[in-house]
Write an enzyme that holds these catalytic residues in place. Sequence first.
Site, PDB file in Angstrom:
ATOM      1  CG  HIS A 175      -5.193   3.797   1.470  1.00 49.85           C
ATOM      2  ND1 HIS A 175      -4.844   2.584   0.926  1.00 49.85           N
ATOM      3  CD2 HIS A 175      -6.536   3.897   1.325  1.00 49.85           C
ATOM      4  CE1 HIS A 175      -5.932   1.981   0.455  1.00 49.85           C
ATOM      5  NE2 HIS A 175      -6.974   2.754   0.686  1.00 49.85           N
ATOM      6  CG  ASP A 183      -2.277   0.666   0.862  1.00 47.69           C
ATOM      7  OD1 ASP A 183      -2.395   1.870   1.144  1.00 47.69           O
ATOM      8  OD2 ASP A 183      -3.177   0.014   0.290  1.00 47.69           O
ATOM      9  CB  SER A 190      -9.377   0.298   0.698  1.00 46.74           C
ATOM     10  OG  SER A 190      -8.788   0.584  -0.530  1.00 46.74           O
TER      11      SER A 190
END
Length: 337
Positions: free
Chosen positions: A140, A107, A291
């Site tokens: 994220h 990620d 996600s």
Amino acid sequence: MDIEYAGEALIRPGQVLTDRSSLSSAARWTQAVSEGDGVCVIHLSRGVDVCEITRDLRDRGFRASPNHVVAGQPLFFGGPASRPFPARPAPSRPAKGRSSVLVGLLDTGVAKHPWWESSEWYGELGRDDGDAAEGTQAGHGTFLAGLILRGAPGVSLCARRVLDGDGIGDEATVIRALNRMRERAPQVINLSFGCYTFDDRPPPLLADALKGLPDTVKVACAGNTADDRPFWPAALQGVIAVGAVDAAEQRPAPFTAHGTWVDACARGEWLTSSYLETGEFEGYAAWSGTSFAAALVAGAIADAARERPAQEAARLLLDPARARQIPDLGSLVPSSL
């Protein structure tokens, strides 16, 4: 890097992914080649059509693909346009636990955070695995890490940065990271990003890289596309594609991708987790997207893998005879958060 459209997919201009076997066949169109970690990137001469060359190489029996652009998938329709919101009060920190399970996380990287700053696995991360300092999705990976650790207390994370601070990366970077993970294969890997392909066919070199981790359970988000068009790598055979349901875990979230290729679902709306300490954020955020549903499923599988092999744990967790079924979203994995 530049980005351009190829059909309804995003690609890196002038770049074709392949292996060494096809280099001579593509030589007349080639300006340069970069090779590393099991994949070659052919940089085509100016004016050469990437998709035409890809089709030509495939017709000759070679494995080839444009270098598709991948993006993280929070709310709504994914990509860098969406944003997290400050979470107050802070969510509960991961429970104490001890586990030998290793979870891979590709990620934006994982930033320093009180939940794990003293952990052994975080100390092992290299400098290149930290979060980008700026960007709409810089936190994220940090958010995902918190969800996984709350779902599977005590597991270790092997985090690799494949997306920039705006949640954007490409297929070549992902393939290289997956190939490097073969040296210490995780039991579970979380892939909370994806893309469409220029021809809606499976990306062959990405599929090969995932097959190179045969004992690893691969979990990927189905995308925030609100339709049934296959989203990759989630739609690849052998990958658990995860869609999102609402906060009540009763109905599909309005943004979730869906279809026969989606295997599982979990809550994807207004989840809270670890985040960056920046601006109005005090290390925690609320965010929505497939996600994060994928991270809940990855964490549940990793937690169950304490007692049995990860592949068996995943089969039991998603067994249609045991799990509630959501139409076009597969087996529901309830959230304990």
